[in-house]
Every structure is written in structure tokens, then in C-alpha cells.
Design an enzyme around this catalytic site. Structure first.
Site, mmCIF file in Angstrom:
data_model
loop_
_atom_site.group_PDB
_atom_site.id
_atom_site.type_symbol
_atom_site.label_atom_id
_atom_site.label_comp_id
_atom_site.label_asym_id
_atom_site.label_seq_id
_atom_site.Cartn_x
_atom_site.Cartn_y
_atom_site.Cartn_z
ATOM 1 N N ARG A 174 0.804 -1.103 0.024
ATOM 2 C CA ARG A 174 0.176 0.218 -0.324
ATOM 3 C C ARG A 174 0.647 0.962 -0.284
ATOM 4 N NH1 ARG A 174 -5.052 -0.079 2.089
ATOM 5 N NH2 ARG A 174 -5.040 1.601 2.797
ATOM 6 N N ARG A 178 10.041 5.675 -2.365
ATOM 7 C CA ARG A 178 10.409 7.410 -4.078
ATOM 8 C C ARG A 178 12.246 7.602 -3.892
ATOM 9 N NH1 ARG A 178 5.249 9.884 -2.557
ATOM 10 N NH2 ARG A 178 3.743 8.919 -3.283
ATOM 11 N N ARG A 251 -8.925 -6.032 13.172
ATOM 12 C CA ARG A 251 -8.343 -5.585 14.810
ATOM 13 C C ARG A 251 -9.785 -3.729 14.738
ATOM 14 N NH1 ARG A 251 -5.028 -7.027 17.521
ATOM 15 N NH2 ARG A 251 -3.607 -4.944 18.060
ATOM 16 N N ARG A 281 -0.959 6.577 16.382
ATOM 17 C CA ARG A 281 -0.677 7.501 14.915
ATOM 18 C C ARG A 281 -1.425 8.784 15.635
ATOM 19 N NH1 ARG A 281 -3.210 5.725 9.564
ATOM 20 N NH2 ARG A 281 -5.486 5.691 10.781
ATOM 21 N N GLU A 302 -4.240 7.375 18.088
ATOM 22 C CA GLU A 302 -5.251 5.546 17.760
ATOM 23 C C GLU A 302 -4.787 4.714 18.160
ATOM 24 O OE1 GLU A 302 -5.726 5.487 13.588
ATOM 25 O OE2 GLU A 302 -6.890 7.439 13.466
ATOM 26 N N TYR A 350 -9.294 -5.485 2.722
ATOM 27 C CA TYR A 350 -9.255 -4.561 3.978
ATOM 28 C C TYR A 350 -9.302 -3.833 2.153
ATOM 29 C CZ TYR A 350 -5.789 -1.848 5.209
ATOM 30 O OH TYR A 350 -4.046 -0.465 5.744
ATOM 31 N N ASP A 352 -9.532 0.562 -0.093
ATOM 32 C CA ASP A 352 -10.063 2.112 0.600
ATOM 33 C C ASP A 352 -11.605 2.341 0.146
ATOM 34 O OD1 ASP A 352 -7.303 2.149 1.226
ATOM 35 O OD2 ASP A 352 -6.327 2.304 -0.178
#
Ligand code: UDP
Length: 386
Positions: A174, A178, A251, A281, A302, A350, A352
Site C-alpha cells: 500500500r 520513492r 483489529r 498515530r 489511535e 482491506y 479503500d
């Protein structure tokens, strides 16, 4: 016979499907949701104290490469351009994520050019792993041990509650690597945040005289649904079958809320990669809407944990054990008639938002086609690759 459908769940799957069914057919649609609000885990609401738009179930940034999906969501409300930039705290220092030329230079104290960094990372990557079979192998294959330990091992263990060797390699794919200074967390062409939040978008999708939404209404498989032409279920697959073959692993996330003056952390998302820090996070929502001005701020820590019977399932774990159970549930579902399963929870993936919306659009099209031609109704919105 007049068409009357029941959709269980009012998240994006349910909202898109209701929208599409009423566009294509002369029908009535009832939507039930067991929560006191619509929108599933994409629900947004303005915080009472600060007026800031809060993504109640954690950050949602809309991304897609598909123009038709981007145009579709934009037809229900305004999206403003938003590029998600994430920083990560690891062993007392802050770095740019995803791993980029900036991260590599920061982390190793170098001044590499893109070509030098690529060569350097190739030297760090574990060459003994030819065909990565799990999250850890994939990470070591991509970026080597040092960067993996700094940014992925601890965070992933906290997030998923297991060793990264148990997790599928797809999870780490995911996040890009770069060799330039682009710090966009995502790679998709279209990216944005809805000005009035996601709930307003979904509300608009189901704003139709033939669609009726009932909140606080729990669906159980034993209920009499004989007045409906077809039932579309978007809740957890194992719950539909009353956990007959056991629970699928998920989770869940819990949030600790804080208020402050001004700006707490200078950006929307800071990841805490060290295993010792109990949260994964910190998300400060005012930074998702930089076009709004707010004196105060609200932010959330979180925490990730295993989903218990009273918790909302968030992230499907898809461990080997889960896949075995999933296979049983899918086989049982395939033997039923009059009910179809779609979305993140019912297909146990999972996904998006853009995946969910794209799949609901094509599922609706297939369903309508099947109904009109007398072909078998699709039971799932996906073909499972186990
Ligand atoms: N991840 C990590 N460190 C980070 C960010 C992500 O190890 O700082 C791993 C973690 O396993 C996570 C996965 O990458 O579950 C996918 O991250 P993403 O940010 O896409 O997760 P989401 O926003 O969906 O929670």
C-alpha cells in the site's frame, strides 16, 4: 411484482448500491443500520467544541486513479484538493513517510542523488528473498533491515497485534518507496477531501423518495425478510452466520481525544513507529481542511487492539486461520438464495473507499443485468482469491 430491496448497512457500499438501484429500476429500497448514524466507518461529524470536521473512525482521504469514480463522488458534493503528507517519529527523530529520497538521506545522514539512493538501497535489500511471502519478507526485499526496523516493524506489530511474518505482503505494498522528494502518502491521480464531510456525500447518494433509512436497527439472519425481493448485506460476514464457524480476525481502533489551542503537531498525521509507544498515530483533523480557519484544535491518539464482541471491526487480518474460516462462510453464503454480500466487512478485505465504491458500482450493474435477464444473481461482489 413490485421490487422492494433491503440493504443492511449504510456505509459507502450500501449508499452507492441504493443510489444505483433507484437509478436503474422502479423499486423501493430500505436501508437499515444498527448504529445511531449513517455512513459506516466513513462517518464524519463536526466536533461540538471546535467546529472542526472529524472523521469519527479515523482518517479517510479520498484517492483514486479512476476518473469515473472521481466524477461519481464529486457529483454528490464538492471535494477540495488535498495531498496527504505524513511524518513518522522513530527513535527520537522525525522523518518523512513514505520512504523517499528525503527519508533515506535523513535516516542515513547522506546527500544521495536518486540514482545513488537506488543503488544504496539495492545494497541494503535482502537478496536472499526471491519471492516475498509475507509482510516482513516483502519489506526486507524492498528496503532492507534498517529502514524496516525503524518504520515498519514496531508500528505493524502494534497495528496488527502479531508478528509481521504472519501478515500478507500486500499490506506493505500500500505504501510506495520513492527515489525523489515527493512526500505525497498516496500515489493516485485524484485526491481530495469533501468540503462538507463524507456523511454529506453519502446522505446525498440516498436522498431519493424511494429510499428509506432506519437507524438503530439491527439485522439478524433469522429475521423474516420475505417481503423483500432481495437482501444486500454489507455487515461482517461471520456475524451474518452468527459466528457458526468462529470469528474472523479483525483489529479495531480506540481513540483518545485531546483539545489544544492553535496547532498541535503541524500536520494531519504523525506516525509513532516505536513499539514502546502504545499508540500508532496521532491525527489532527483541522489539517484535512486547510481552507477552514479554527482557533482551537482537536486531535486523537489511535490505539489498535483485537476486536471483541462489543467492538466495531476495522481492519481484516486475513491470517491463514482466518482464510480457512472465510472459505467456509463463503461456501455457505453461496448456497443461499435471496441475499448478496458486498463491501469491506462482508467480503472481509482491506479496502479503500475508492475500491468499495468501484465494486458497489459494478456489483449494482451486474445485479440489475441479472435481474432483467433472469440470470443467477451474484452472491458476492468479488471473487475470492484465498
Ligand atoms: N505501516 C508501518 N509504519 C507506518 C505506516 C504504516 O509499518 O508508519 C504499515 C502498517 O502495517 C500499516 C500498513 O503499513 O497497517 C498500511 O499503512 P496505511 O497507512 O495504508 O494504513 P491505514 O491508513 O489504512 O491504517
Amino acid at each position: 411484482m413490485s421490487l422492494h430491496f433491503l440493504i443492511v448497512g449504510s456505509g459507502f457500499s450500501g449508499a452507492v448500491l441504493a443510489n444505483q438501484l433507484t437509478q436503474a429500476l422502479d423499486c423501493k429500497v430500505d436501508i437499515w443500520d444498527e448504529r445511531p448514524h449513517a455512513g459506516g466507518n466513513c462517518h464524519t461529524e463536526r466536533d461540538e467544541q471546535t467546529g472542526i470536521m472529524v472523521h469519527q473512525y479515523g482518517p479517510h482521504i479520498f484517492n483514486t486513479d479512476k476518473k469515473e469514480i472521481w466524477d461519481y463522488v464529486n457529483s454528490f458534493g464538492e471535494f477540495k484538493h488535498y495531498v496527504h503528507r505524513v511524518k513518522a517519529l522513530s527513535k527520537g527523530a522525525i522523518y518523512s513517510l513514505p520512504v523517499s529520497l528525503f527519508t533515506i538521506n535523513q535516516f542515513f545522514g547522506k546527500t544521495f542523488t536518486p540514482a545513488e539512493a537506488k543503488e544504496f538501497l539495492q545494497g541494503l535489500a535482502d537478496k536472499t528473498i526471491i519471492d516475498p511471502q509475507n509482510f516482513e519478507e516483502q519489506a526486507l526485499h524492498f528496503i532492507g533491515r534498517e529502514l524496516y526496523d525503524a518504520f515498519f516493524y514496531g508500528y505493524t506489530k502494534k497495528q496488527w497485534g502479531c508478528e509481521p511474518t504472519e501478515l500478507p505482503a500486500s499490506i506493505i505494498k500500500r505504501i510506495p518507496v520513492r527515489f525523489n522528494y515527493d512526500d505525497n502518502y498516496h500515489t493516485n491521480e485524484y485526491t481530495g477531501i469533501p468540503v462538507d464531510g463524507y456523511s454529506a456525500i453519502m446522505q446525498k447518494m440516498i436522498d431519493h423518495p424511494s429510499i428509506s433509512l432506519t437507524l438503530n436497527k439491527k439485522f439478524t439472519a433469522g429475521m423474516d425478510t420475505s417481503q423483500y425481493t432481495h437482501v444486500f448485506y454489507t455487515g461482517p460476514l461471520d456475524a451474518y452466520f452468527e459466528f457458526e464457524y468462529g470469528r474472523l480476525g479483525y483489529r479495531t481502533v480506540t481513540f483518545e481525544k485531546f483539545y489544544a489551542e492553535g496547532d498541535h503537531q503541524g500536520l494531519s498525521q504523525m506516525n509513532y513507529c516505536d513499539e514502546e509507544v502504545p499508540y500508532t498515530r496521532v491525527v489532527e483533523h483541522k489539517h484535512f481542511t486547510p481552507w477552514e480557519k479554527h482557533q482551537k484544535t482537536v486531535y486523537f491518539k489511535e490505539f489498535s487492539k483485537e476486536t471483541g464482541p462489543a467492538d466495531e471491526p476495522y481492519y481484516p487480518k486475513r491470517l491463514q486461520h482466518d482464510k480457512g474460516i472465510l472459505k467456509q462462510y463463503r461456501a455457505k453464503a453461496e448456497s443461499l438464495s435471496g441475499v448478496s454480500f458486498l463491501g469491506r466487512l462482508a467480503t472481509y478485505r482491506y479496502m479503500d473507499m475508492h475500491h468499495v465504491i468501484g465494486e458497489a458500482l459494478s456489483f449494482a450493474e451486474n445485479f440489475v443485468k441479472a435481474l432483467k435477464t433472469g440470470q443467477p444473481i451474484p452472491v458476492f461482489s468479488n471473487t475470492e482469491e484465498l
